[in-house]
Design a protein around this motif. Structure first.
Motif, PDB file in Angstrom:
ATOM      1  N   LEU A   1       0.828  -1.201   0.000  1.00  0.00           N
ATOM      2  CA  LEU A   1       0.000   0.000   0.000  1.00  0.00           C
ATOM      3  C   LEU A   1       0.863   1.252   0.000  1.00  0.00           C
ATOM      4  N   THR A   2       1.917   1.252   0.793  1.00  0.00           N
ATOM      5  CA  THR A   2       2.803   2.417   0.861  1.00  0.00           C
ATOM      6  C   THR A   2       3.341   2.786  -0.508  1.00  0.00           C
ATOM      7  N   ILE A   3       3.801   1.796  -1.255  1.00  0.00           N
ATOM      8  CA  ILE A   3       4.352   2.046  -2.592  1.00  0.00           C
ATOM      9  C   ILE A   3       3.272   2.585  -3.525  1.00  0.00           C
ATOM     10  N   ALA A   4       2.061   2.055  -3.392  1.00  0.00           N
ATOM     11  CA  ALA A   4       0.958   2.541  -4.227  1.00  0.00           C
ATOM     12  C   ALA A   4       0.621   3.995  -3.905  1.00  0.00           C
ATOM     13  N   LEU A   5       0.633   4.342  -2.615  1.00  0.00           N
ATOM     14  CA  LEU A   5       0.310   5.708  -2.220  1.00  0.00           C
ATOM     15  C   LEU A   5       1.349   6.702  -2.733  1.00  0.00           C
ATOM     16  N   ALA A   6       2.589   6.249  -2.888  1.00  0.00           N
ATOM     17  CA  ALA A   6       3.655   7.128  -3.367  1.00  0.00           C
ATOM     18  C   ALA A   6       3.317   7.717  -4.725  1.00  0.00           C
ATOM     19  N   THR A   7       2.744   6.912  -5.598  1.00  0.00           N
ATOM     20  CA  THR A   7       2.419   7.384  -6.945  1.00  0.00           C
ATOM     21  C   THR A   7       1.014   7.982  -7.025  1.00  0.00           C
ATOM     22  N   LEU A   8       0.100   7.515  -6.180  1.00  0.00           N
ATOM     23  CA  LEU A   8      -1.253   8.065  -6.169  1.00  0.00           C
ATOM     24  C   LEU A   8      -1.277   9.487  -5.624  1.00  0.00           C
TER      25      LEU A   8
ATOM     26  N   LEU B   1      13.617   1.594  -5.406  1.00  0.00           N
ATOM     27  CA  LEU B   1      12.702   2.333  -6.273  1.00  0.00           C
ATOM     28  C   LEU B   1      13.155   3.775  -6.449  1.00  0.00           C
ATOM     29  N   ARG B   2      13.669   4.369  -5.390  1.00  0.00           N
ATOM     30  CA  ARG B   2      14.177   5.737  -5.499  1.00  0.00           C
ATOM     31  C   ARG B   2      15.340   5.816  -6.483  1.00  0.00           C
ATOM     32  N   LYS B   3      16.270   4.895  -6.345  1.00  0.00           N
ATOM     33  CA  LYS B   3      17.443   4.901  -7.225  1.00  0.00           C
ATOM     34  C   LYS B   3      17.040   4.622  -8.670  1.00  0.00           C
ATOM     35  N   ASP B   4      16.079   3.721  -8.845  1.00  0.00           N
ATOM     36  CA  ASP B   4      15.654   3.352 -10.194  1.00  0.00           C
ATOM     37  C   ASP B   4      14.995   4.519 -10.924  1.00  0.00           C
ATOM     38  N   SER B   5      14.329   5.392 -10.177  1.00  0.00           N
ATOM     39  CA  SER B   5      13.602   6.498 -10.811  1.00  0.00           C
ATOM     40  C   SER B   5      14.333   7.824 -10.717  1.00  0.00           C
ATOM     41  N   LEU B   6      15.525   7.808 -10.167  1.00  0.00           N
ATOM     42  CA  LEU B   6      16.238   9.056  -9.896  1.00  0.00           C
ATOM     43  C   LEU B   6      16.491   9.879 -11.143  1.00  0.00           C
ATOM     44  N   GLU B   7      16.800   9.216 -12.257  1.00  0.00           N
ATOM     45  CA  GLU B   7      17.135   9.935 -13.489  1.00  0.00           C
ATOM     46  C   GLU B   7      15.912  10.310 -14.313  1.00  0.00           C
ATOM     47  N   THR B   8      14.751   9.834 -13.909  1.00  0.00           N
ATOM     48  CA  THR B   8      13.550  10.110 -14.708  1.00  0.00           C
ATOM     49  C   THR B   8      12.524  10.911 -13.901  1.00  0.00           C
ATOM     50  N   THR B   9      11.672  10.212 -13.167  1.00  0.00           N
ATOM     51  CA  THR B   9      10.580  10.891 -12.471  1.00  0.00           C
ATOM     52  C   THR B   9      10.948  11.363 -11.074  1.00  0.00           C
ATOM     53  N   LYS B  10      12.058  10.824 -10.535  1.00  0.00           N
ATOM     54  CA  LYS B  10      12.438  11.112  -9.138  1.00  0.00           C
ATOM     55  C   LYS B  10      11.290  10.774  -8.181  1.00  0.00           C
ATOM     56  N   ALA B  11      10.637   9.664  -8.455  1.00  0.00           N
ATOM     57  CA  ALA B  11       9.503   9.235  -7.646  1.00  0.00           C
ATOM     58  C   ALA B  11       9.976   8.575  -6.349  1.00  0.00           C
ATOM     59  N   TYR B  12       9.024   8.296  -5.492  1.00  0.00           N
ATOM     60  CA  TYR B  12       9.217   7.574  -4.230  1.00  0.00           C
ATOM     61  C   TYR B  12      10.049   8.340  -3.204  1.00  0.00           C
ATOM     62  N   GLN B  13      10.302   9.623  -3.456  1.00  0.00           N
ATOM     63  CA  GLN B  13      10.956  10.444  -2.443  1.00  0.00           C
ATOM     64  C   GLN B  13       9.986  10.792  -1.312  1.00  0.00           C
ATOM     65  N   ASN B  14       8.707  10.589  -1.565  1.00  0.00           N
ATOM     66  CA  ASN B  14       7.668  10.990  -0.618  1.00  0.00           C
ATOM     67  C   ASN B  14       7.195   9.854   0.278  1.00  0.00           C
ATOM     68  N   VAL B  15       7.916   8.727   0.294  1.00  0.00           N
ATOM     69  CA  VAL B  15       7.537   7.624   1.172  1.00  0.00           C
ATOM     70  C   VAL B  15       8.750   7.141   1.947  1.00  0.00           C
ATOM     71  N   SER B  16       8.491   6.638   3.145  1.00  0.00           N
ATOM     72  CA  SER B  16       9.554   6.071   3.961  1.00  0.00           C
ATOM     73  C   SER B  16       8.933   5.068   4.920  1.00  0.00           C
ATOM     74  N   VAL B  17       9.790   4.382   5.678  1.00  0.00           N
ATOM     75  CA  VAL B  17       9.319   3.386   6.629  1.00  0.00           C
ATOM     76  C   VAL B  17      10.038   3.590   7.952  1.00  0.00           C
ATOM     77  N   LEU B  18       9.333   3.337   9.032  1.00  0.00           N
ATOM     78  CA  LEU B  18       9.869   3.503  10.374  1.00  0.00           C
ATOM     79  C   LEU B  18       9.517   2.282  11.201  1.00  0.00           C
ATOM     80  N   ARG B  19      10.523   1.702  11.840  1.00  0.00           N
ATOM     81  CA  ARG B  19      10.258   0.595  12.750  1.00  0.00           C
ATOM     82  C   ARG B  19       9.935   1.160  14.125  1.00  0.00           C
ATOM     83  N   THR B  20       8.732   0.889  14.583  1.00  0.00           N
ATOM     84  CA  THR B  20       8.298   1.362  15.889  1.00  0.00           C
ATOM     85  C   THR B  20       7.075   0.565  16.321  1.00  0.00           C
ATOM     86  N   ASN B  21       6.621   0.827  17.523  1.00  0.00           N
ATOM     87  CA  ASN B  21       5.409   0.217  18.054  1.00  0.00           C
ATOM     88  C   ASN B  21       4.318   1.279  18.040  1.00  0.00           C
TER      89      ASN B  21
END
Length: 259
Positions: free
Chosen positions: A74-81, A107-127
């Motif tokens: 879902l996180t990856i989908a929200l990045a582009t939506l 995904l960030r590295k793969d899109s860096l030269e084109t759309t620069k996508a996925y800069q708006n998502v991240s993950v955090l390990r927490t409770n």
């Protein structure tokens, strides 16, 4: 996506550095009330440095939360939506968190030269059941997702469910007026629990308009893009959805003595 090779687990083979799920398998759930791993968390939201999570975003401010994100579908989908909104995935299991981190990094590295996508998502390990208010200000969150959470079938363990009366009050504090809380599960009993708890809470009202739900891309994403959702679809199971809007404070005040 056409032309992309995928493993049996659905991993994108054509993307350099993409991790493979088979190396990051973990127990489906853990007990968040007795989890003994130590977590580093800020004393208050303004003490949290988000620059390491969103290094190419100026003054990053998280607005979408994917709580218990699993492998990050879902996180990856929200990045582009929602490219203009910052999404944070939250996960308690270390191996799964690391998989999502590496997935986003690839995904960030793969899109860096084109759309620069996925800069708006991240993950955090927490409770999330313990530490959410340490990270976010009042009314900061616009959308909060709970996708296929642990059903905690035994009655004595129902207090561990991520949606309960106490936590809903916490979520209502964090969610902006008019913000949306999404739930989906393949367990009918848990769905009924979600509905009962949310219906009874004075800060939320259920969105029942079928046209509105159908037009919401988040509903489609959490139904089709999560790993659990795909698994349920393959097995022919049923998915139960309940979506709630956070009421305006004035409306709540008119109906209750909370404000």
């Amino acid at each position: 996506m056409a032309g992309i090779k995928r493993t049996a687990d659905g991993d994108d083979m054509d993307i350099v550095g993409m991790p493979q799920k088979k190396f990051y398998r973990s127990r489906a759930h853990c007990n968040p009330l007795s989890h003994n791993d130590s977590f580093v968390y800020p004393l208050r939201p303004n003490a949290m440095d988000w620059s390491t999570h969103y290094p190419n975003i100026e003054n990053p401010k998280v607005e979408f939360l994917d709580v218990g994100c699993g492998f990050g579908g879902l996180t990856i989908a929200l990045a582009t939506l929602f490219p203009e909104n910052l999404t944070l995935a939250m996960e308690i299991r270390p191996k799964v968190t690391e998989y999502v981190r590496l997935r986003i990094e690839a995904l960030r590295k793969d899109s860096l030269e084109t759309t620069k996508a996925y800069q708006n998502v991240s993950v955090l390990r927490t409770n999330a059941m313990r530490y959410l208010p340490h990270y976010f200000e009042k009314g900061q969150i616009k959308k909060m997702f709970f996708c296929f959470p642990d059903p905690q079938f035994k009655q004595r363990n129902h207090r561990r469910r991520i949606v309960n009366t106490h936590l809903l009050t916490e979520y209502a504090y964090l969610i902006a007026e008019g913000g949306i809380l999404y739930t989906i599960t393949d367990v009918e009993d848990l769905h009924n629990w979600h509905v009962a708890k949310c219906d009874a809470h004075p800060c939320f009202e259920r969105i029942t308009d079928a046209a509105e739900l159908e037009a919401d891309p988040c509903v489609k994403a959490m139904t089709e893009e999560t790993e659990e959702g795909k698994k349920v679809a393959r097995s022919g199971g049923k998915k139960y959805i309940a979506v709630y809007r956070r009421l305006k404070n004035a409306t709540i005040a008119a109906n209750t003595s909370l404000f």
